[in-house]
Design an enzyme around this catalytic site. Structure first.
Site, PDB file in Angstrom:
ATOM      1  N   ASP A 127       0.734  -0.990  -0.170  1.00 28.84           N
ATOM      2  CA  ASP A 127      -0.122   0.444  -0.112  1.00 28.84           C
ATOM      3  C   ASP A 127       0.715   1.244  -0.072  1.00 28.84           C
ATOM      4  OD1 ASP A 127      -3.288   0.656   0.595  1.00 28.84           O
ATOM      5  OD2 ASP A 127      -1.252   1.988   1.043  1.00 28.84           O
ATOM      6  N   ASN A 165     -13.130  -3.224   2.126  1.00 25.74           N
ATOM      7  CA  ASN A 165     -13.830  -2.391   2.056  1.00 25.74           C
ATOM      8  C   ASN A 165     -15.108  -2.609   1.208  1.00 25.74           C
ATOM      9  OD1 ASN A 165     -13.019  -0.843   4.823  1.00 25.74           O
ATOM     10  ND2 ASN A 165     -11.610  -0.370   3.600  1.00 25.74           N
ATOM     11  N   GLU A 223     -11.956   3.072  -1.727  1.00 26.21           N
ATOM     12  CA  GLU A 223     -11.851   4.481  -2.203  1.00 26.21           C
ATOM     13  C   GLU A 223     -11.439   3.936  -3.307  1.00 26.21           C
ATOM     14  OE1 GLU A 223      -8.136   5.862  -0.504  1.00 26.21           O
ATOM     15  OE2 GLU A 223      -8.723   6.491   1.816  1.00 26.21           O
ATOM     16  N   VAL A 224     -10.267   2.976  -3.622  1.00 22.45           N
ATOM     17  CA  VAL A 224     -10.502   2.031  -5.053  1.00 22.45           C
ATOM     18  C   VAL A 224     -11.383   0.754  -5.790  1.00 22.45           C
ATOM     19  CG1 VAL A 224      -8.898   1.219  -6.754  1.00 22.45           C
ATOM     20  CG2 VAL A 224      -8.102   2.604  -4.862  1.00 22.45           C
ATOM     21  N   HIS A 230     -10.624  -5.436  -3.199  1.00 16.94           N
ATOM     22  CA  HIS A 230      -9.020  -5.655  -2.832  1.00 16.94           C
ATOM     23  C   HIS A 230      -9.058  -5.871  -1.577  1.00 16.94           C
ATOM     24  CE1 HIS A 230     -10.496  -1.480  -2.714  1.00 16.94           C
ATOM     25  NE2 HIS A 230      -9.690  -1.003  -1.797  1.00 16.94           N
ATOM     26  N   HIS A 284      -6.739  -5.958   2.010  1.00 18.24           N
ATOM     27  CA  HIS A 284      -5.972  -5.310   2.794  1.00 18.24           C
ATOM     28  C   HIS A 284      -5.045  -6.209   3.346  1.00 18.24           C
ATOM     29  CE1 HIS A 284      -6.885  -1.184   1.831  1.00 18.24           C
ATOM     30  NE2 HIS A 284      -7.884  -1.441   2.118  1.00 18.24           N
TER      31      HIS A 284
END
Ligand code: 5GP
Length: 122
Positions: free
Chosen positions: A33, A91, A99-100, A104, A106
């Protein structure tokens, strides 16, 4: 939600912008990240165009889903964080502050990460 081909992780997958890669196979790419929230903070993304876990779990093939989950585990093993422990987190959508808009997961590790998330009653 339609997939945005210009999202930042799509550009990383196409090699249009660089990343600090830690793992890649047929189904997944993992990289550090850019703004780490733990001593070790890696993102694992499927290579297919999926917005989030809802999209992936509904539209992904069995091979893509199995390959992606296996990749998450392999990344953790290769990074040597299994015994000490690590956290995986994805998320999804506005309440989770995604956000993206490319799925994804994490991976956080390298310190005591505390318990779960902030209690909603606090
Ligand atoms: P989200 O809030 O969507 O779950 O997390 C997006 C993550 O992507 C954030 O932790 C953010 O630091 C990371 N990120 C955003 N842009 C880039 C980038 O260009 N490169 C890398 N390596 N990470 C990024």
């Amino acid at each position: 939600m339609a997939y945005d081909n210009d999202n930042i992780f799509a550009k990383i997958l196409r090699g249009e912008i660089p990343c600090d890669k830690v793992f890649e196979d047929e189904h997944a790419l993992a990289f550090r990240d850019i703004n780490p929230q733990a001593p070790l903070h890696v993102l694992v993304i499927p290579k297919g165009a999926y917005v989030n876990m809802d999209d992936f779990s509904a539209q992904g093939s069995d091979a893509e889903i199995a390959g992606f989950i296996r990749a998450v585990g392999q990344v953790a093993r290769e990074l040597g964080i299994v015994d000490a422990g690590f956290r995986t987190l994805a998320n999804n959508g506005p309440d989770a502050h995604q956000e993206v808009p490319h799925l994804h997961v994490h991976i956080f590790a390298g310190r005591d990460l505390g318990r779960m998330i902030k209690n909603f009653k606090d």
